[in-house]
Design a protein around this motif. Structure first.
Motif, PDB file in Angstrom:
ATOM      1  N   ALA A   1      24.507  63.652  -7.656  1.00 52.00           N
ATOM      2  CA  ALA A   1      25.284  63.299  -6.460  1.00 52.00           C
ATOM      3  C   ALA A   1      26.642  62.786  -6.909  1.00 52.00           C
ATOM      4  CB  ALA A   1      24.562  62.223  -5.645  1.00 52.00           C
ATOM      5  N   ASN A   2      27.681  63.540  -6.583  1.00 44.34           N
ATOM      6  CA  ASN A   2      29.043  63.157  -6.970  1.00 44.34           C
ATOM      7  C   ASN A   2      29.945  63.183  -5.746  1.00 44.34           C
ATOM      8  OD1 ASN A   2      27.883  64.117  -9.649  1.00 44.34           O
ATOM      9  ND2 ASN A   2      29.867  63.253 -10.223  1.00 44.34           N
ATOM     10  N   VAL A   3      30.575  62.050  -5.483  1.00 43.50           N
ATOM     11  CA  VAL A   3      31.481  61.984  -4.337  1.00 43.50           C
ATOM     12  C   VAL A   3      32.776  61.314  -4.772  1.00 43.50           C
ATOM     13  CG1 VAL A   3      31.738  61.306  -1.924  1.00 43.50           C
ATOM     14  CG2 VAL A   3      29.441  61.595  -2.875  1.00 43.50           C
TER      15      VAL A   3
ATOM     16  N   ILE B   1      35.807  77.359  -5.717  1.00 38.24           N
ATOM     17  CA  ILE B   1      35.371  76.342  -6.667  1.00 38.24           C
ATOM     18  C   ILE B   1      35.485  76.897  -8.086  1.00 38.24           C
ATOM     19  CG2 ILE B   1      32.955  77.119  -6.419  1.00 38.24           C
ATOM     20  CD1 ILE B   1      32.162  74.160  -6.678  1.00 38.24           C
ATOM     21  N   THR B   2      35.635  76.005  -9.057  1.00 37.48           N
ATOM     22  CA  THR B   2      35.628  76.406 -10.460  1.00 37.48           C
ATOM     23  C   THR B   2      34.426  77.332 -10.701  1.00 37.48           C
ATOM     24  OG1 THR B   2      36.606  74.303 -11.100  1.00 37.48           O
ATOM     25  CG2 THR B   2      35.452  75.525 -12.827  1.00 37.48           C
ATOM     26  N   SER B   3      34.696  78.576 -11.075  1.00 37.10           N
ATOM     27  CA  SER B   3      33.609  79.574 -11.136  1.00 37.10           C
ATOM     28  C   SER B   3      32.501  79.165 -12.101  1.00 37.10           C
ATOM     29  CB  SER B   3      34.176  80.927 -11.561  1.00 37.10           C
ATOM     30  OG  SER B   3      35.285  81.255 -10.769  1.00 37.10           O
ATOM     31  N   GLU B   4      32.891  78.552 -13.206  1.00 37.22           N
ATOM     32  CA  GLU B   4      31.903  78.179 -14.223  1.00 37.22           C
ATOM     33  C   GLU B   4      30.881  77.167 -13.708  1.00 37.22           C
ATOM     34  OE1 GLU B   4      35.090  78.514 -14.758  1.00 37.22           O
ATOM     35  OE2 GLU B   4      35.470  79.551 -16.658  1.00 37.22           O
ATOM     36  N   SER B   5      31.253  76.392 -12.682  1.00 38.01           N
ATOM     37  CA  SER B   5      30.338  75.373 -12.167  1.00 38.01           C
ATOM     38  C   SER B   5      29.106  75.982 -11.517  1.00 38.01           C
ATOM     39  CB  SER B   5      31.049  74.507 -11.114  1.00 38.01           C
ATOM     40  OG  SER B   5      32.018  73.695 -11.719  1.00 38.01           O
ATOM     41  N   LEU B   6      29.269  77.212 -11.026  1.00 35.35           N
ATOM     42  CA  LEU B   6      28.200  77.810 -10.232  1.00 35.35           C
ATOM     43  C   LEU B   6      26.874  77.930 -10.972  1.00 35.35           C
ATOM     44  CD1 LEU B   6      27.823  79.385  -7.372  1.00 35.35           C
ATOM     45  CD2 LEU B   6      29.949  78.194  -7.823  1.00 35.35           C
TER      46      LEU B   6
ATOM     47  N   LYS C   1      41.681  73.818 -20.457  1.00 36.66           N
ATOM     48  CA  LYS C   1      41.517  74.228 -19.054  1.00 36.66           C
ATOM     49  C   LYS C   1      40.090  73.971 -18.607  1.00 36.66           C
ATOM     50  CE  LYS C   1      44.056  78.535 -19.093  1.00 36.66           C
ATOM     51  NZ  LYS C   1      43.859  79.922 -18.757  1.00 36.66           N
ATOM     52  N   ARG C   2      39.935  73.579 -17.339  1.00 36.92           N
ATOM     53  CA  ARG C   2      38.561  73.412 -16.872  1.00 36.92           C
ATOM     54  C   ARG C   2      37.883  74.768 -16.700  1.00 36.92           C
ATOM     55  NH1 ARG C   2      37.842  70.659 -11.494  1.00 36.92           N
ATOM     56  NH2 ARG C   2      39.030  69.026 -12.474  1.00 36.92           N
ATOM     57  N   SER C   3      38.680  75.724 -16.241  1.00 34.16           N
ATOM     58  CA  SER C   3      38.095  77.033 -15.968  1.00 34.16           C
ATOM     59  C   SER C   3      38.826  78.132 -16.715  1.00 34.16           C
ATOM     60  CB  SER C   3      38.175  77.306 -14.464  1.00 34.16           C
ATOM     61  OG  SER C   3      37.692  78.598 -14.193  1.00 34.16           O
TER      62      SER C   3
ATOM     63  N   ASP D   1      33.924  67.584 -16.939  1.00 33.56           N
ATOM     64  CA  ASP D   1      33.713  66.984 -15.630  1.00 33.56           C
ATOM     65  C   ASP D   1      35.034  66.678 -14.927  1.00 33.56           C
ATOM     66  OD1 ASP D   1      31.203  66.331 -14.248  1.00 33.56           O
ATOM     67  OD2 ASP D   1      32.235  64.440 -13.851  1.00 33.56           O
ATOM     68  N   PRO D   2      35.131  67.041 -13.632  1.00 38.86           N
ATOM     69  CA  PRO D   2      36.386  66.806 -12.905  1.00 38.86           C
ATOM     70  C   PRO D   2      36.779  65.332 -12.807  1.00 38.86           C
ATOM     71  CG  PRO D   2      34.927  68.253 -11.657  1.00 38.86           C
ATOM     72  CD  PRO D   2      34.129  67.741 -12.812  1.00 38.86           C
ATOM     73  N   GLY D   3      35.829  64.415 -13.014  1.00 41.78           N
ATOM     74  CA  GLY D   3      36.161  62.990 -12.935  1.00 41.78           C
ATOM     75  C   GLY D   3      36.822  62.446 -14.198  1.00 41.78           C
ATOM     76  N   TYR D   4      36.715  63.192 -15.293  1.00 44.62           N
ATOM     77  CA  TYR D   4      37.153  62.696 -16.600  1.00 44.62           C
ATOM     78  C   TYR D   4      38.632  62.248 -16.621  1.00 44.62           C
ATOM     79  CZ  TYR D   4      36.148  62.375 -21.655  1.00 44.62           C
ATOM     80  OH  TYR D   4      35.927  61.935 -22.937  1.00 44.62           O
TER      81      TYR D   4
END
Ligand code: BLA
Length: 297
Positions: free
Chosen positions: A95-97, A147-152, A271-273, A219-222
């Motif tokens: 759970a990430n918000v 969304i970042t494709s790799e996350s899927l 890069k994230r993606s 992680d996008p929060g980093y």
């Protein structure tokens, strides 16, 4: 109240954690995780930001940890996850918000240990019976767009990926979804029987390590964590708390799992993606079949 009203009233995400811990204690015994001592009192560079970090383990649970961050009238973060022992192939509760007065970015899921587009047996085992959850929330918490494709590959067919306006009502719906999803995870945890086959246990361990390796790097929060507590403390938090196990569950490195991120000099592409963002709409049907067309931006 609407439009960010929920940001003013203390730490609402702490309540999510309170609920989750209470519900967990109904079913099992939580023991403080060794990482808790070190990360209980994180002092950010800026006095107006508050961190709260808790971590536990339990008989089937290797690591249950939560982090909430609040900067008054600016943003709030919830990061809650549960990882099973490698003797179980349970999904990872996630759970990430990230909430600002304007909007909330949400990922709520039982992240699969095995990619469900490849491992149909895994998909059937855990997700077939809980697909109605998608129906329940798909209108109130609609797909958040590209969304970042790799996350899927780390998401399950029941994932809630959404961006909503930060209103009291929407947070109420989110709390309800959080509770539903977490109770389902606890139910699955209760039912699971310990695996004895060493090969399968090693496979589970490696899959969890791969997940931890991905998130500890991308992680996008980093970036925000680095800004709040500095680069080296953010790295400690990520490796020894949020994704604890990344240095001990396996020996493979990020590029062993994700070679597409290798740069010519052998370093990791920042890069994230590598593929870009895609999946404008929900890429699973009501039965959890993947119907995604990865139209890259
Ligand atoms: C944005 N967070 C996002 C996005 C996703 C996630 C999908 C949208 C951007 C994108 O497509 O990448 C979350 N992505 C996940 C999760 C997984 C994943 C949970 O692959 C699991 C496999 N978010 C946090 C924390 C912070 C945070 C702890 O969880 C801050 C400390 C912040 N998330 C955050 C911010 C954004 C974001 C600031 C918007 C900016 C951006 O997209 O980089």
């Amino acid at each position: 109240m609407s439009g960010g009203g929920s940001l003013g009233v203390g730490l609402p995400y702490q309540k999510f954690i309170g609920f989750a811990l209470e519900e967990t204690r109904r079913r099992t015994t939580l023991t403080p995780h060794p990482s808790q001592e070190k990360f209980k009192f994180i002092k950010p560079n800026d006095d107006s930001t508050i961190f709260n970090a808790l971590s536990f383990s339990a008989p089937k649970i290797r690591l249950l940890r939560s982090l909430t961050i609040e900067k008054k009238n600016s943003f709030q973060v919830l990061d809650f996850a549960a990882f099973s022992e490698p003797e179980y192939d349970l999904p990872i509760f996630c759970a990430n918000v990230f909430t600002t007065p304007a909007q909330s970015i949400v990922v709520l899921d039982l992240n699969p240990l095995y990619d469900t587009t490849v491992h149909k047996d895994y998909k059937d085992k855990y997700y077939r019976n809980i697909m109605p959850l998608v129906q329940k929330y798909s209108e109130l918490l609609p797909w958040g767009g590209k969304i970042t494709s790799e996350s899927l590959r780390f998401f399950s067919p029941i994932v809630i990926w959404t961006i909503f306006e930060s209103t009291e009502h929407n947070h109420h719906v989110l709390r309800s979804a959080f509770m539903d999803y977490y109770k389902v995870w606890l139910e699955l945890m209760d039912q699971e029987i310990k695996e004895n086959n060493k090969v399968l246990i090693a496979r589970n361990r490696e899959e969890q390590h791969k997940y931890l390796t991905w998130r500890a790097e991308k992680d996008p929060g980093y970036p925000l964590l680095k800004k709040l507590i500095g680069e080296s403390r953010a790295e400690d938090l990520v490796k020894e708390f949020l994704f604890e196990g990344v240095c001990s569950l396996g020996t493979k490195a990020f590029l062993d799992y994700f070679p597409e991120y290798a740069r010519d000099d052998g370093s990791i592409n920042k890069k994230r993606s590598m593929i870009g963002k895609s999946f404008e709409t929900r890429p699973w049907d009501a039965h959890g079949e993947f119907i995604g067309n990865a139209e890259v931006q």
